[in-house]
Design an enzyme around this catalytic site. Sequence first.
Site, PDB file in Angstrom:
ATOM      1  N   THR A   1       0.815  -1.220   0.000  1.00 47.64           N
ATOM      2  CA  THR A   1       0.000   0.000   0.000  1.00 47.64           C
ATOM      3  C   THR A   1       0.851   1.275   0.000  1.00 47.64           C
ATOM      4  O   THR A   1       1.975   1.268   0.531  1.00 47.64           O
ATOM      5  CB  THR A   1      -0.904  -0.021   1.251  1.00 47.64           C
ATOM      6  OG1 THR A   1      -1.437   1.282   1.472  1.00 47.64           O
ATOM      7  CG2 THR A   1      -0.142  -0.412   2.515  1.00 47.64           C
ATOM      8  N   ASP A   2       0.268   2.351  -0.519  1.00 50.97           N
ATOM      9  CA  ASP A   2       0.956   3.655  -0.477  1.00 50.97           C
ATOM     10  C   ASP A   2       1.091   4.172   0.957  1.00 50.97           C
ATOM     11  O   ASP A   2       1.859   5.099   1.214  1.00 50.97           O
ATOM     12  CB  ASP A   2       0.236   4.696  -1.354  1.00 50.97           C
ATOM     13  CG  ASP A   2      -1.218   4.970  -0.968  1.00 50.97           C
ATOM     14  OD1 ASP A   2      -1.731   4.343  -0.024  1.00 50.97           O
ATOM     15  OD2 ASP A   2      -1.841   5.835  -1.627  1.00 50.97           O
ATOM     16  N   GLU A   3       0.336   3.580   1.886  1.00 52.83           N
ATOM     17  CA  GLU A   3       0.356   4.084   3.267  1.00 52.83           C
ATOM     18  C   GLU A   3       1.707   3.872   3.947  1.00 52.83           C
ATOM     19  O   GLU A   3       1.989   4.509   4.957  1.00 52.83           O
ATOM     20  CB  GLU A   3      -0.772   3.444   4.084  1.00 52.83           C
ATOM     21  CG  GLU A   3      -2.112   3.696   3.424  1.00 52.83           C
ATOM     22  CD  GLU A   3      -3.316   3.472   4.304  1.00 52.83           C
ATOM     23  OE1 GLU A   3      -3.189   3.492   5.537  1.00 52.83           O
ATOM     24  OE2 GLU A   3      -4.398   3.284   3.741  1.00 52.83           O
TER      25      GLU A   3
ATOM     26  N   TYR B   1      -1.629  -0.395  11.150  1.00 52.77           N
ATOM     27  CA  TYR B   1      -1.817  -1.064   9.858  1.00 52.77           C
ATOM     28  C   TYR B   1      -0.638  -0.802   8.933  1.00 52.77           C
ATOM     29  O   TYR B   1       0.004  -1.730   8.422  1.00 52.77           O
ATOM     30  CB  TYR B   1      -3.122  -0.600   9.192  1.00 52.77           C
ATOM     31  CG  TYR B   1      -3.186  -0.937   7.706  1.00 52.77           C
ATOM     32  CD1 TYR B   1      -3.255  -2.263   7.276  1.00 52.77           C
ATOM     33  CD2 TYR B   1      -3.157   0.071   6.734  1.00 52.77           C
ATOM     34  CE1 TYR B   1      -3.295  -2.574   5.918  1.00 52.77           C
ATOM     35  CE2 TYR B   1      -3.205  -0.236   5.375  1.00 52.77           C
ATOM     36  CZ  TYR B   1      -3.269  -1.565   4.973  1.00 52.77           C
ATOM     37  OH  TYR B   1      -3.299  -1.868   3.627  1.00 52.77           O
TER      38      TYR B   1
ATOM     39  N   LYS C   1       2.311  -3.295   7.386  1.00 51.33           N
ATOM     40  CA  LYS C   1       2.548  -3.502   5.954  1.00 51.33           C
ATOM     41  C   LYS C   1       3.994  -3.121   5.592  1.00 51.33           C
ATOM     42  O   LYS C   1       4.647  -3.826   4.821  1.00 51.33           O
ATOM     43  CB  LYS C   1       1.567  -2.684   5.111  1.00 51.33           C
ATOM     44  CG  LYS C   1       0.121  -3.134   5.176  1.00 51.33           C
ATOM     45  CD  LYS C   1      -0.137  -4.535   4.624  1.00 51.33           C
ATOM     46  CE  LYS C   1      -0.008  -4.646   3.124  1.00 51.33           C
ATOM     47  NZ  LYS C   1      -0.461  -5.983   2.637  1.00 51.33           N
TER      48      LYS C   1
HETATM   49  P1  NAD Z   1      -9.821  -7.253   2.765  1.00 45.31           P
HETATM   50  O1  NAD Z   1      -9.760  -6.924   4.215  1.00 45.31           O
HETATM   51  O2  NAD Z   1     -11.063  -6.979   2.001  1.00 45.31           O
HETATM   52  O3  NAD Z   1      -9.485  -8.809   2.564  1.00 45.31           O
HETATM   53  C1  NAD Z   1      -8.477  -9.476   3.252  1.00 45.31           C
HETATM   54  C2  NAD Z   1      -8.639 -10.966   3.021  1.00 45.31           C
HETATM   55  O4  NAD Z   1      -7.573 -11.657   3.694  1.00 45.31           O
HETATM   56  C3  NAD Z   1      -9.952 -11.535   3.582  1.00 45.31           C
HETATM   57  O5  NAD Z   1     -10.545 -12.415   2.644  1.00 45.31           O
HETATM   58  C4  NAD Z   1      -9.504 -12.275   4.834  1.00 45.31           C
HETATM   59  O6  NAD Z   1     -10.350 -13.373   5.165  1.00 45.31           O
HETATM   60  C5  NAD Z   1      -8.112 -12.737   4.438  1.00 45.31           C
HETATM   61  N1  NAD Z   1      -7.235 -12.975   5.594  1.00 45.31           N
HETATM   62  C6  NAD Z   1      -7.030 -12.147   6.658  1.00 45.31           C
HETATM   63  N2  NAD Z   1      -6.182 -12.725   7.528  1.00 45.31           N
HETATM   64  C7  NAD Z   1      -5.829 -13.920   6.994  1.00 45.31           C
HETATM   65  C8  NAD Z   1      -4.953 -14.956   7.418  1.00 45.31           C
HETATM   66  N3  NAD Z   1      -4.278 -14.879   8.576  1.00 45.31           N
HETATM   67  N4  NAD Z   1      -4.802 -16.037   6.618  1.00 45.31           N
HETATM   68  C9  NAD Z   1      -5.494 -16.127   5.441  1.00 45.31           C
HETATM   69  N5  NAD Z   1      -6.335 -15.187   5.020  1.00 45.31           N
HETATM   70  C10 NAD Z   1      -6.500 -14.092   5.769  1.00 45.31           C
HETATM   71  O7  NAD Z   1      -8.583  -6.502   2.125  1.00 45.31           O
HETATM   72  P2  NAD Z   1      -8.430  -5.802   0.696  1.00 45.31           P
HETATM   73  O8  NAD Z   1      -8.928  -4.414   0.791  1.00 45.31           O
HETATM   74  O9  NAD Z   1      -8.935  -6.716  -0.344  1.00 45.31           O
HETATM   75  O10 NAD Z   1      -6.830  -5.698   0.601  1.00 45.31           O
HETATM   76  C11 NAD Z   1      -6.072  -6.799   0.073  1.00 45.31           C
HETATM   77  C12 NAD Z   1      -4.601  -6.448   0.131  1.00 45.31           C
HETATM   78  O11 NAD Z   1      -4.354  -5.247  -0.600  1.00 45.31           O
HETATM   79  C13 NAD Z   1      -4.084  -6.196   1.552  1.00 45.31           C
HETATM   80  O12 NAD Z   1      -2.802  -6.782   1.655  1.00 45.31           O
HETATM   81  C14 NAD Z   1      -4.009  -4.687   1.653  1.00 45.31           C
HETATM   82  O13 NAD Z   1      -2.994  -4.283   2.548  1.00 45.31           O
HETATM   83  C15 NAD Z   1      -3.674  -4.313   0.225  1.00 45.31           C
HETATM   84  N6  NAD Z   1      -4.124  -2.979  -0.209  1.00 45.31           N
HETATM   85  C16 NAD Z   1      -5.431  -2.598  -0.012  1.00 45.31           C
HETATM   86  C17 NAD Z   1      -5.847  -1.340  -0.464  1.00 45.31           C
HETATM   87  C18 NAD Z   1      -7.283  -0.905  -0.310  1.00 45.31           C
HETATM   88  O14 NAD Z   1      -7.591   0.268  -0.622  1.00 45.31           O
HETATM   89  N7  NAD Z   1      -8.208  -1.749   0.117  1.00 45.31           N
HETATM   90  C19 NAD Z   1      -4.938  -0.476  -1.090  1.00 45.31           C
HETATM   91  C20 NAD Z   1      -3.601  -0.906  -1.261  1.00 45.31           C
HETATM   92  C21 NAD Z   1      -3.222  -2.159  -0.818  1.00 45.31           C
HETATM   93  P1  TYD Z   2     -10.311   4.357   4.551  1.00 48.28           P
HETATM   94  O1  TYD Z   2     -11.306   3.909   3.537  1.00 48.28           O
HETATM   95  O2  TYD Z   2     -10.400   3.790   5.934  1.00 48.28           O
HETATM   96  O3  TYD Z   2      -8.878   4.133   3.909  1.00 48.28           O
HETATM   97  P2  TYD Z   2      -7.402   4.586   4.445  1.00 48.28           P
HETATM   98  O4  TYD Z   2      -7.488   5.022   5.850  1.00 48.28           O
HETATM   99  O5  TYD Z   2      -6.684   3.297   4.290  1.00 48.28           O
HETATM  100  O6  TYD Z   2      -6.955   5.659   3.510  1.00 48.28           O
HETATM  101  O7  TYD Z   2     -10.396   5.934   4.676  1.00 48.28           O
HETATM  102  C1  TYD Z   2     -10.153   6.787   3.576  1.00 48.28           C
HETATM  103  C2  TYD Z   2     -10.143   8.197   4.100  1.00 48.28           C
HETATM  104  O8  TYD Z   2     -11.456   8.523   4.573  1.00 48.28           O
HETATM  105  C3  TYD Z   2      -9.218   8.416   5.288  1.00 48.28           C
HETATM  106  O9  TYD Z   2      -8.633   9.715   5.187  1.00 48.28           O
HETATM  107  C4  TYD Z   2     -10.151   8.355   6.482  1.00 48.28           C
HETATM  108  C5  TYD Z   2     -11.443   8.921   5.947  1.00 48.28           C
HETATM  109  N1  TYD Z   2     -12.671   8.394   6.582  1.00 48.28           N
HETATM  110  C6  TYD Z   2     -13.631   9.279   7.105  1.00 48.28           C
HETATM  111  O10 TYD Z   2     -13.479  10.510   7.042  1.00 48.28           O
HETATM  112  N2  TYD Z   2     -14.760   8.744   7.677  1.00 48.28           N
HETATM  113  C7  TYD Z   2     -14.960   7.409   7.779  1.00 48.28           C
HETATM  114  O11 TYD Z   2     -16.003   6.975   8.346  1.00 48.28           O
HETATM  115  C8  TYD Z   2     -13.986   6.507   7.214  1.00 48.28           C
HETATM  116  C9  TYD Z   2     -14.169   5.019   7.274  1.00 48.28           C
HETATM  117  C10 TYD Z   2     -12.863   7.052   6.621  1.00 48.28           C
END
Ligand code: NAD
Ligand code: TYD
Length: 338
Positions: free
Chosen positions: A123-125, A148, A152
């Site tokens: 992630t960019d975070e 988090y 990562k």
């Molecule tokens: P999500 O929370 O929707 O899904 C996570 C999945 O991992 C779930 O299906 C969960 O059951 C499984 N999981 C959790 N712990 C586990 C374990 N110990 N063993 C096996 N499976 C397990 O997450 P997402 O939003 O789909 O993100 C997927 C990946 O992409 C993550 O690694 C996250 O850090 C990365 N990512 C997410 C975003 C975003 O905006 N959502 C952006 C950049 C990177």
């Molecule tokens: P989020 O979807 O939790 O992603 P991330 O924290 O990984 O960027 O949140 C996106 C942005 O929205 C973040 O700046 C937090 C803000 N946010 C709110 O303002 N209200 C909310 O209820 C949530 C869930 C997020």
Amino acid sequence: MKLLVTGGAGFIGSAFVRMACTRGFEIINLDKLTYAGNLENLELVAGSPGYRFVRGDICDAGLVERLLAEEQPAAVVHFAAESHVDRSILSPGAFIETNVRGTFTLLEAARKARIERFLHVSTDEVYGSVEPPHESTEDDALRPNSPYSASKASSDLLVRSYWVTYGLPAIVTRASNNYGPYQFPEKLIPLMVLNALEGKELPVYGDGRQVRDWLYVEDHCRALLAVLERGRPGEVYNVGGNESLENIEVVRRVLAETGGNDAQIRHVTDRPGHDRRYSLSSEKIFHETGWRPEVSFSAGLPLTIDWYKRHPGWIERVRTREYQQYYEANYGGRGLKR
Ligand code: NAD
Ligand code: TYD
């Protein structure tokens, strides 16, 4: 090509599995099915030949080693993680366990099995908050600020060490904020969409001027396939959506698209340690793989809203008791009405 996908029942993992299956990849999907994992996300591929689901924990070394030995996949694509910043603030332990120890367990097994590609989805975070006009590049320092993002960043560093020390052909991708169908409704966009549609308050943390770069989930999955095919081992690739917006602007656009009213916006107590701005330079992936994001925010947002409108059953089933407890823990103290 056969892939071991971890976390393939989550939001991005399931989009990747659906896309990869239609492109002819064989998939073994290893997922623990935490609150975020949902087999309904995979109904479109569940019966496909070449698709196998295994319920299990990436921290289970014996299971992971057995799967790699049995299936001999060409590559591991690692999504499994605890993924929500707010949950990491309420309860960080699981983030360390899955994101750090789980990634270590997979790396060890992949090293022993001599896996040809290990794609770590990050992630960019990990870069932390960046001042305008800077765009983070892959060589920037990692300055994570939440449990988090720290977990990562730790996993990214473990992956790096396995490439440098053992020559494990690993690649790290760092994507910006994803949105799209099937996203668990605790993240900004689906939460706001559902609250807007239901006439509830929309909880904006602090002043809402924080900036995120929005990436449509299918664009992210296409980037991962491009990196899998054309990325270089040992490298990191940023994957940005090129759609930087302040949160308050996102919320206003959700309200405009859903026919809601700006009076539904409620500024609530800010998130502790809230990163002000993420911004990525994606020049490297553009240049090396030819990938570009294709879905603009103004096209992706209505697609996403439409999907949530058409899937009331999915929404109802994911809002289980656990979800209610989380909503209360995160928003109750902020004075938000249910
Ligand atoms: P999500 O929370 O929707 O899904 C996570 C999945 O991992 C779930 O299906 C969960 O059951 C499984 N999981 C959790 N712990 C586990 C374990 N110990 N063993 C096996 N499976 C397990 O997450 P997402 O939003 O789909 O993100 C997927 C990946 O992409 C993550 O690694 C996250 O850090 C990365 N990512 C997410 C975003 C975003 O905006 N959502 C952006 C950049 C990177
Ligand atoms: P989020 O979807 O939790 O992603 P991330 O924290 O990984 O960027 O949140 C996106 C942005 O929205 C973040 O700046 C937090 C803000 N946010 C709110 O303002 N209200 C909310 O209820 C949530 C869930 C997020």
